[in-house]
Scaffold this motif. Structure first.
Motif, PDB file in Angstrom:
ATOM      1  N   GLN A 173     -18.823  50.378 -85.757  1.00 47.96           N
ATOM      2  CA  GLN A 173     -18.160  49.425 -86.647  1.00 47.96           C
ATOM      3  C   GLN A 173     -18.293  48.002 -86.118  1.00 47.96           C
ATOM      4  N   LEU A 174     -18.087  47.822 -84.821  1.00 46.84           N
ATOM      5  CA  LEU A 174     -18.176  46.487 -84.239  1.00 46.84           C
ATOM      6  C   LEU A 174     -19.614  45.966 -84.228  1.00 46.84           C
ATOM      7  N   ALA A 175     -20.566  46.846 -83.951  1.00 45.49           N
ATOM      8  CA  ALA A 175     -21.966  46.426 -83.845  1.00 45.49           C
ATOM      9  C   ALA A 175     -22.554  46.055 -85.201  1.00 45.49           C
ATOM     10  N   THR A 176     -22.071  46.686 -86.250  1.00 43.64           N
ATOM     11  CA  THR A 176     -22.637  46.437 -87.582  1.00 43.64           C
ATOM     12  C   THR A 176     -21.736  45.561 -88.449  1.00 43.64           C
ATOM     13  N   GLN A 177     -20.789  44.897 -87.840  1.00 41.40           N
ATOM     14  CA  GLN A 177     -19.860  44.056 -88.592  1.00 41.40           C
ATOM     15  C   GLN A 177     -20.573  42.843 -89.194  1.00 41.40           C
ATOM     16  N   ASN A 178     -21.367  42.149 -88.422  1.00 40.98           N
ATOM     17  CA  ASN A 178     -22.110  40.973 -88.883  1.00 40.98           C
ATOM     18  C   ASN A 178     -23.599  41.246 -88.712  1.00 40.98           C
ATOM     19  N   MET A 179     -24.180  41.954 -89.674  1.00 37.87           N
ATOM     20  CA  MET A 179     -25.585  42.335 -89.592  1.00 37.87           C
ATOM     21  C   MET A 179     -26.482  41.109 -89.754  1.00 37.87           C
ATOM     22  N   LYS A 180     -27.561  41.060 -88.960  1.00 42.23           N
ATOM     23  CA  LYS A 180     -28.538  39.988 -89.014  1.00 42.23           C
ATOM     24  C   LYS A 180     -29.926  40.585 -89.187  1.00 42.23           C
TER      25      LYS A 180
ATOM     26  N   ILE B 238     -32.598  39.567 -87.578  1.00 39.20           N
ATOM     27  CA  ILE B 238     -33.097  39.687 -86.214  1.00 39.20           C
ATOM     28  C   ILE B 238     -31.885  40.046 -85.349  1.00 39.20           C
ATOM     29  N   PRO B 239     -31.762  41.332 -84.982  1.00 36.21           N
ATOM     30  CA  PRO B 239     -30.548  41.770 -84.277  1.00 36.21           C
ATOM     31  C   PRO B 239     -30.484  41.232 -82.858  1.00 36.21           C
ATOM     32  N   ASP B 240     -29.261  41.042 -82.394  1.00 34.27           N
ATOM     33  CA  ASP B 240     -29.037  40.682 -80.999  1.00 34.27           C
ATOM     34  C   ASP B 240     -27.734  41.319 -80.547  1.00 34.27           C
ATOM     35  N   GLY B 241     -27.575  41.441 -79.247  1.00 30.05           N
ATOM     36  CA  GLY B 241     -26.342  41.979 -78.689  1.00 30.05           C
ATOM     37  C   GLY B 241     -26.074  43.418 -79.070  1.00 30.05           C
ATOM     38  N   ALA B 242     -24.865  43.680 -79.540  1.00 26.19           N
ATOM     39  CA  ALA B 242     -24.429  45.040 -79.852  1.00 26.19           C
ATOM     40  C   ALA B 242     -25.222  45.647 -81.001  1.00 26.19           C
ATOM     41  N   GLN B 243     -25.585  44.816 -81.994  1.00 25.44           N
ATOM     42  CA  GLN B 243     -26.371  45.338 -83.116  1.00 25.44           C
ATOM     43  C   GLN B 243     -27.738  45.816 -82.624  1.00 25.44           C
ATOM     44  N   ASN B 244     -28.348  45.076 -81.728  1.00 27.20           N
ATOM     45  CA  ASN B 244     -29.644  45.458 -81.174  1.00 27.20           C
ATOM     46  C   ASN B 244     -29.534  46.768 -80.402  1.00 27.20           C
ATOM     47  N   PHE B 245     -28.494  46.892 -79.591  1.00 27.18           N
ATOM     48  CA  PHE B 245     -28.282  48.116 -78.823  1.00 27.18           C
ATOM     49  C   PHE B 245     -28.031  49.297 -79.760  1.00 27.18           C
ATOM     50  N   TRP B 246     -27.219  49.115 -80.793  1.00 26.53           N
ATOM     51  CA  TRP B 246     -26.918  50.197 -81.729  1.00 26.53           C
ATOM     52  C   TRP B 246     -28.174  50.642 -82.468  1.00 26.53           C
ATOM     53  N   GLU B 247     -28.992  49.689 -82.919  1.00 25.72           N
ATOM     54  CA  GLU B 247     -30.230  50.042 -83.612  1.00 25.72           C
ATOM     55  C   GLU B 247     -31.172  50.795 -82.677  1.00 25.72           C
ATOM     56  N   TRP B 248     -31.211  50.397 -81.400  1.00 28.64           N
ATOM     57  CA  TRP B 248     -32.049  51.108 -80.440  1.00 28.64           C
ATOM     58  C   TRP B 248     -31.559  52.548 -80.268  1.00 28.64           C
TER      59      TRP B 248
END
Length: 124
Positions: A87-94, A96-106
């Motif tokens: 929930q936290l990683a996908t809260q502000n989707m971009k 070009i992912p960075d930070g938590a979103q990048n880790f979650w996608e990986w």
């Protein structure tokens, strides 16, 4: 900075199993056995940590007893942590992912590739 925190967390988690090897007894130090343990060893029974999950609680339901074990509690905690992190990683989707979103996608892509290699593309 977030990438450094993620990498250090992974290194910490990867190093935890190694610390368990330090607690083992060396062959020079004979382990003291209780009379119960010696009797079980003579009978050929297993010794050490039980592979059966420890019961924490028991509830009566109309369908029968509902037993809560330590394994269930750990599973619930891990599931809650994964849900909160997702929930936290996908809260502000971009784009070009960075930070938590990048880790979650990986993590999701790695799991997808792992399962695809085991059960095939059509079932993933």
């Amino acid at each position: 900075m977030a990438l450094i925190r993620i990498i250090s967390l992974w290194l910490l988690l990867a190093g935890l199993p190694i610390t368990g090897f330090c607690a083992q007894q060396s062959p020079e130090q004979p382990a003291s056995k209780s009379p119960k343990a010696e009797a079980k060893a003579a009978k050929g029974e297993e010794h050490g940590i039980s592979q059966k999950a420890s019961e924490i609680g028991r509830f009566k339901t109309p369908l029968g007893p509902f037993i809560i074990t330590n394994s269930m509690v750990v599973t619930w905690v891990v599931a809650i942590c994964l849900i909160v992190f997702a929930q936290l990683a996908t809260q502000n989707m971009k784009d070009i992912p960075d930070g938590a979103q990048n880790f979650w996608e990986w993590m999701v892509e790695s799991l997808n590739n792992f399962l695809e290699g085991i059960i095939g593309h059509h079932l993933v």
